[in-house]
Design an enzyme around this catalytic site. Sequence first.
Site, PDB file in Angstrom:
ATOM      1  CB  THR A 158      42.791  66.242  74.285  1.00  0.00           C
ATOM      2  OG1 THR A 158      41.553  66.523  74.928  1.00  0.00           O
ATOM      3  CG2 THR A 158      43.756  65.637  75.268  1.00  0.00           C
ATOM      4  N   GLY A 203      28.430  73.414  72.877  1.00  0.00           N
ATOM      5  CA  GLY A 203      27.404  72.789  72.038  1.00  0.00           C
ATOM      6  C   GLY A 203      26.611  71.737  72.807  1.00  0.00           C
ATOM      7  CG  HIS A 239      70.952  45.656  54.135  1.00  0.00           C
ATOM      8  ND1 HIS A 239      70.920  45.263  55.463  1.00  0.00           N
ATOM      9  CD2 HIS A 239      72.267  45.765  53.791  1.00  0.00           C
ATOM     10  CE1 HIS A 239      72.167  45.129  55.896  1.00  0.00           C
ATOM     11  NE2 HIS A 239      73.000  45.432  54.895  1.00  0.00           N
ATOM     12  CG  ASP A 245      39.674  60.296  73.643  1.00  0.00           C
ATOM     13  OD1 ASP A 245      40.059  59.544  72.726  1.00  0.00           O
ATOM     14  OD2 ASP A 245      40.444  61.002  74.334  1.00  0.00           O
ATOM     15  N   GLY A 275      50.208  53.616  82.010  1.00  0.00           N
ATOM     16  CA  GLY A 275      49.703  53.514  80.640  1.00  0.00           C
ATOM     17  C   GLY A 275      50.563  54.407  79.759  1.00  0.00           C
TER      18      GLY A 275
HETATM   19  C1  LIG Z   1      49.228  63.414  77.407  1.00  0.00           C
HETATM   20  C2  LIG Z   1      48.494  62.738  76.272  1.00  0.00           C
HETATM   21  C3  LIG Z   1      49.222  62.252  75.205  1.00  0.00           C
HETATM   22  C4  LIG Z   1      48.562  61.626  74.147  1.00  0.00           C
HETATM   23  N1  LIG Z   1      49.303  61.156  73.113  1.00  0.00           N
HETATM   24  C5  LIG Z   1      48.681  60.521  72.092  1.00  0.00           C
HETATM   25  C6  LIG Z   1      49.429  60.042  70.985  1.00  0.00           C
HETATM   26  O1  LIG Z   1      50.641  60.197  70.911  1.00  0.00           O
HETATM   27  N2  LIG Z   1      48.757  59.424  69.993  1.00  0.00           N
HETATM   28  C7  LIG Z   1      47.396  59.237  70.033  1.00  0.00           C
HETATM   29  O2  LIG Z   1      46.831  58.657  69.099  1.00  0.00           O
HETATM   30  N3  LIG Z   1      46.667  59.692  71.068  1.00  0.00           N
HETATM   31  C8  LIG Z   1      47.270  60.332  72.089  1.00  0.00           C
HETATM   32  N4  LIG Z   1      46.523  60.821  73.127  1.00  0.00           N
HETATM   33  C9  LIG Z   1      45.064  60.640  73.091  1.00  0.00           C
HETATM   34  C10 LIG Z   1      44.427  61.700  72.181  1.00  0.00           C
HETATM   35  O3  LIG Z   1      44.794  62.978  72.620  1.00  0.00           O
HETATM   36  C11 LIG Z   1      42.908  61.529  72.187  1.00  0.00           C
HETATM   37  O4  LIG Z   1      42.577  60.200  71.876  1.00  0.00           O
HETATM   38  C12 LIG Z   1      42.273  62.455  71.164  1.00  0.00           C
HETATM   39  O5  LIG Z   1      42.564  63.808  71.443  1.00  0.00           O
HETATM   40  C13 LIG Z   1      40.747  62.253  71.146  1.00  0.00           C
HETATM   41  O6  LIG Z   1      40.195  63.072  70.178  1.00  0.00           O
HETATM   42  P1  LIG Z   1      38.685  63.606  70.311  1.00  0.00           P
HETATM   43  O7  LIG Z   1      38.451  64.407  69.066  1.00  0.00           O
HETATM   44  O8  LIG Z   1      37.785  62.486  70.611  1.00  0.00           O
HETATM   45  O9  LIG Z   1      38.669  64.533  71.592  1.00  0.00           O
HETATM   46  P2  LIG Z   1      39.537  65.789  72.100  1.00  0.00           P
HETATM   47  O10 LIG Z   1      40.848  65.861  71.427  1.00  0.00           O
HETATM   48  O11 LIG Z   1      39.509  65.700  73.575  1.00  0.00           O
HETATM   49  O12 LIG Z   1      38.694  67.050  71.603  1.00  0.00           O
HETATM   50  C14 LIG Z   1      37.430  67.310  72.096  1.00  0.00           C
HETATM   51  C15 LIG Z   1      37.127  68.759  71.803  1.00  0.00           C
HETATM   52  O13 LIG Z   1      35.753  69.007  72.100  1.00  0.00           O
HETATM   53  C16 LIG Z   1      35.624  70.255  72.789  1.00  0.00           C
HETATM   54  N5  LIG Z   1      34.371  70.173  73.541  1.00  0.00           N
HETATM   55  C17 LIG Z   1      34.046  69.320  74.534  1.00  0.00           C
HETATM   56  N6  LIG Z   1      32.764  69.478  74.905  1.00  0.00           N
HETATM   57  C18 LIG Z   1      32.261  70.453  74.109  1.00  0.00           C
HETATM   58  C19 LIG Z   1      30.984  71.057  73.989  1.00  0.00           C
HETATM   59  N7  LIG Z   1      29.938  70.639  74.701  1.00  0.00           N
HETATM   60  N8  LIG Z   1      30.822  72.052  73.094  1.00  0.00           N
HETATM   61  C20 LIG Z   1      31.848  72.469  72.322  1.00  0.00           C
HETATM   62  N9  LIG Z   1      33.089  71.920  72.385  1.00  0.00           N
HETATM   63  C21 LIG Z   1      33.275  70.913  73.253  1.00  0.00           C
HETATM   64  C22 LIG Z   1      36.894  70.334  73.607  1.00  0.00           C
HETATM   65  O14 LIG Z   1      37.191  71.668  73.966  1.00  0.00           O
HETATM   66  C23 LIG Z   1      37.925  69.733  72.640  1.00  0.00           C
HETATM   67  O15 LIG Z   1      38.466  70.735  71.806  1.00  0.00           O
HETATM   68  C24 LIG Z   1      47.150  61.479  74.175  1.00  0.00           C
HETATM   69  C25 LIG Z   1      46.420  61.984  75.252  1.00  0.00           C
HETATM   70  C26 LIG Z   1      47.078  62.610  76.287  1.00  0.00           C
HETATM   71  C27 LIG Z   1      46.278  63.163  77.426  1.00  0.00           C
END
Ligand SMILES: Cc1cc2nc3c(=O)[nH]c(=O)nc-3n(C[C@H](O)[C@H](O)[C@H](O)COP(=O)(O)OP(=O)(O)OC[C@H]3O[C@@H](n4cnc5c(N)ncnc54)[C@H](O)[C@@H]3O)c2cc1C
Length: 465
Positions: A41, A114, A444, A310, A181
């Site tokens: 994401t 997965g 500064h 997340d 948010g």
């Molecule tokens: C518009 C927006 C702006 C944001 N801006 C910020 C920011 O500026 N700063 C910040 O800190 N956070 C920001 N965030 C939040 C941030 O994007 C998330 O907190 C972060 O991406 C979470 O990381 P993650 O690795 O947990 O999950 P994700 O980034 O959601 O990655 C999960 C991955 O798992 C894969 N996946 C899921 N299920 C499976 C499965 N069963 N098998 C194989 N692959 C799978 C998905 O395809 C994905 O690639 C933002 C979010 C949004 C929506």
Amino acid sequence: MAKYDVAIIGSGPGGYVAAIRAGEIGLKTVVVEKDPYLGGTCLHVGCIPTKVLLHHADVYDHFKNAGELGFEVSGVKINWPNILERKDKFVKKHAKGIEFLFKKNKVEWVQGWGRYEGPGRVSVDNNGKKSTIEAANILLVSGSEARSLPGIEPDHKTIVTNRSILQLPEIPKTLVVVGAGAVGVEFASIYNSFGTQVTILEMLPRVVPVEDEEISAELEKAFKKKNIQIFTGAKVESAKKDAKGVTVSFKDKDGKPQTIQAEKLLLAVGRKPMTENCGLEKSKAKVERGFVHAGPYMETDEKGLFAIGDIVAGMPQLAHAAMMEGIVAVTHIAGKPTQPVLKTRIPNATYCEPQIGSIGLTEKQAREAGYAVKVGKFPFVGNSKATILGSHGGFIKVVSEEKYGEVLGIHIIGPLATEILSEAAATLNLEGTIDDMMNMVHAHPTVWEAMGDAFASVRGLQINV
Ligand SMILES: Cc1cc2nc3c(=O)[nH]c(=O)nc-3n(C[C@H](O)[C@H](O)[C@H](O)COP(=O)(O)OP(=O)(O)OC[C@H]3O[C@@H](n4cnc5c(N)ncnc54)[C@H](O)[C@@H]3O)c2cc1C
């Protein structure tokens, strides 16, 4: 013998960072990713594309306000397809960058869905082609997706999410953003700069509700000055599409029915964990409304199964939180010393204009936690670099405890807030006191030196106001 030390489901910031660190410290690692590219994401539809657009909005704002800086600029036009292309170019480049880092650190990756299949086993389904991975430890890092509201489903053309709004072929003339948010206020800020008439509908009594109350009030004031319409305490009831776009019906804070017509409606009402169909039912992991509970080193109640990012219950949904959780988990797996991620030490950065950076307890939270609270506040109007930048709205608020002067929270709204947040994060992580920080020499003229004045203001000793 398991084939891998670690298998990671998901290649977002939680997954790819955990994989690279695991490779660096000698763990044999494989990542399973459902998409044909790495980055999740954050890289594809979150942090990075929104920050590219925010940067473009900022540059455009400078052109619009060029007169204030003594320039005569005319004929500036927005070339939206070019902006989208630049965004896409960076996203692709960074996704390739992760592939390169995987190779460099001997991390393997496979495409497919997965699923946890019990201790030490992950199944991978790539369009019906099935395989199994054996690994001593498994990290579930499957991330989140946009929530919708009951009866208001995105069609990704008129009613959009963070994903589909990035594909809009044109800048809409009018936009309703539901939810104030970080995601909601960032998009509101982007489109306001590009000339869209933006209306924000927020159910709670204030915008950016996780921030200190004074920060919310300051943002609302700044947004209203930019002509963004804001309804807090607004309960959205329906969204009906028509030839012109969408009509949104809601009850305002006094319970009065209202309607707004707009070309587009953005749903920014939170993120739901993507933990369905990931095999958690085969484990002892405690799952609550889709979120997975994890211990201090991110291990779930099922030995050898870790939850990161997340999907973790009670942790903020932020990329940098996910990254550090991943690092902690694999370091712990490797038997090396590490420290649990503490929620109160995770910074929040919101990149709307004006920016917000915060860490630690809000004033209200500190009082509720029973501290004798002492607060200081320094406005950027007293900072010379902020004046040079032509951006001297906002302030830094420091929340401390009275007896020893320990800093409990820092809340910034104004120029470069997401950058000078670095000092705030170091202060909280090193358990700094007001005396430590107000005696530190700040360069500064910098925006950053406002931090020194903010710490000193807790003792009434600020210099510049
Ligand atoms: C518009 C927006 C702006 C944001 N801006 C910020 C920011 O500026 N700063 C910040 O800190 N956070 C920001 N965030 C939040 C941030 O994007 C998330 O907190 C972060 O991406 C979470 O990381 P993650 O690795 O947990 O999950 P994700 O980034 O959601 O990655 C999960 C991955 O798992 C894969 N996946 C899921 N299920 C499976 C499965 N069963 N098998 C194989 N692959 C799978 C998905 O395809 C994905 O690639 C933002 C979010 C949004 C929506």
